[in-house]
Design a protein around this motif. Structure first.
Motif, PDB file in Angstrom:
ATOM      1  N   SER A   1      -1.931   7.600  -7.753  1.00  0.00           N
ATOM      2  CA  SER A   1      -2.690   8.655  -7.081  1.00  0.00           C
ATOM      3  C   SER A   1      -2.828   8.300  -5.611  1.00  0.00           C
ATOM      4  O   SER A   1      -2.845   7.136  -5.232  1.00  0.00           O
ATOM      5  N   ARG A   2      -2.924   9.277  -4.790  1.00  0.00           N
ATOM      6  CA  ARG A   2      -2.976   9.065  -3.347  1.00  0.00           C
ATOM      7  C   ARG A   2      -4.258   8.349  -2.912  1.00  0.00           C
ATOM      8  O   ARG A   2      -4.318   7.761  -1.860  1.00  0.00           O
ATOM      9  N   LEU A   3      -5.258   8.370  -3.751  1.00  0.00           N
ATOM     10  CA  LEU A   3      -6.549   7.799  -3.392  1.00  0.00           C
ATOM     11  C   LEU A   3      -6.623   6.287  -3.612  1.00  0.00           C
ATOM     12  O   LEU A   3      -7.360   5.595  -2.919  1.00  0.00           O
ATOM     13  N   LEU A   4      -5.844   5.752  -4.522  1.00  0.00           N
ATOM     14  CA  LEU A   4      -5.918   4.326  -4.866  1.00  0.00           C
ATOM     15  C   LEU A   4      -5.694   3.387  -3.681  1.00  0.00           C
ATOM     16  O   LEU A   4      -6.508   2.486  -3.451  1.00  0.00           O
ATOM     17  N   PRO A   5      -4.651   3.547  -2.878  1.00  0.00           N
ATOM     18  CA  PRO A   5      -4.464   2.631  -1.742  1.00  0.00           C
ATOM     19  C   PRO A   5      -5.597   2.713  -0.717  1.00  0.00           C
ATOM     20  O   PRO A   5      -5.962   1.708  -0.118  1.00  0.00           O
TER      21      PRO A   5
ATOM     22  N   MET B   1       0.817  -1.214   0.000  1.00  0.00           N
ATOM     23  CA  MET B   1       0.000   0.000   0.000  1.00  0.00           C
ATOM     24  C   MET B   1       0.855   1.272   0.000  1.00  0.00           C
ATOM     25  O   MET B   1       0.513   2.241  -0.662  1.00  0.00           O
ATOM     26  N   THR B   2       1.967   1.267   0.723  1.00  0.00           N
ATOM     27  CA  THR B   2       2.835   2.452   0.700  1.00  0.00           C
ATOM     28  C   THR B   2       3.479   2.611  -0.661  1.00  0.00           C
ATOM     29  O   THR B   2       3.635   3.727  -1.142  1.00  0.00           O
ATOM     30  N   TRP B   3       3.849   1.488  -1.271  1.00  0.00           N
ATOM     31  CA  TRP B   3       4.413   1.551  -2.612  1.00  0.00           C
ATOM     32  C   TRP B   3       3.393   2.148  -3.587  1.00  0.00           C
ATOM     33  O   TRP B   3       3.713   3.027  -4.381  1.00  0.00           O
ATOM     34  N   LEU B   4       2.142   1.685  -3.507  1.00  0.00           N
ATOM     35  CA  LEU B   4       1.085   2.236  -4.367  1.00  0.00           C
ATOM     36  C   LEU B   4       0.806   3.701  -4.057  1.00  0.00           C
ATOM     37  O   LEU B   4       0.515   4.489  -4.949  1.00  0.00           O
TER      38      LEU B   4
ATOM     39  N   CYS C   1     -11.909  -1.709   0.057  1.00  0.00           N
ATOM     40  CA  CYS C   1     -12.452  -2.867  -0.658  1.00  0.00           C
ATOM     41  C   CYS C   1     -12.010  -4.184  -0.049  1.00  0.00           C
ATOM     42  O   CYS C   1     -12.729  -5.176  -0.115  1.00  0.00           O
ATOM     43  N   CYS C   2     -10.815  -4.236   0.549  1.00  0.00           N
ATOM     44  CA  CYS C   2     -10.297  -5.465   1.117  1.00  0.00           C
ATOM     45  C   CYS C   2     -10.865  -5.766   2.498  1.00  0.00           C
ATOM     46  O   CYS C   2     -10.670  -6.856   3.026  1.00  0.00           O
ATOM     47  N   MET C   3     -11.543  -4.833   3.095  1.00  0.00           N
ATOM     48  CA  MET C   3     -12.063  -5.043   4.454  1.00  0.00           C
ATOM     49  C   MET C   3     -13.246  -5.926   4.447  1.00  0.00           C
ATOM     50  O   MET C   3     -14.084  -6.233   3.964  1.00  0.00           O
TER      51      MET C   3
END
Length: 65
Positions: A53-57, A45-48, A63-65
């Motif tokens: 864009s800052r919103l993607l992670p 997530m930090t890599w992404l 979504c993963c929750m």
């Protein structure tokens, strides 16, 4: 010209490792396997966060929750 404090400059890799370690340790109560998986998830997530864009992670975490 932007002035920076050289004492506070940390490399991208160091930042990613520190943030991922903290994220993994937050999940300490869930057991050792969760710490490792959370550390890996945090690293991805930090890599992404830095590459896209800052919103993607944030959206992927929701979504993963």
């Amino acid at each position: 010209m932007i002035r920076t404090n050289r004492c506070l400059q940390v490399s991208f890799l160091s930042c990613r490792a520190i943030v991922s370690l903290i994220f993994g340790l937050i999940h300490f109560a869930q057991g050792p396997s969760c710490i490792i998986s959370s550390f890996i998830f945090g690293a991805v997530m930090t890599w992404l966060y830095f590459l896209t864009s800052r919103l993607l992670p944030i959206l992927l975490h929701i979504c993963c929750m």
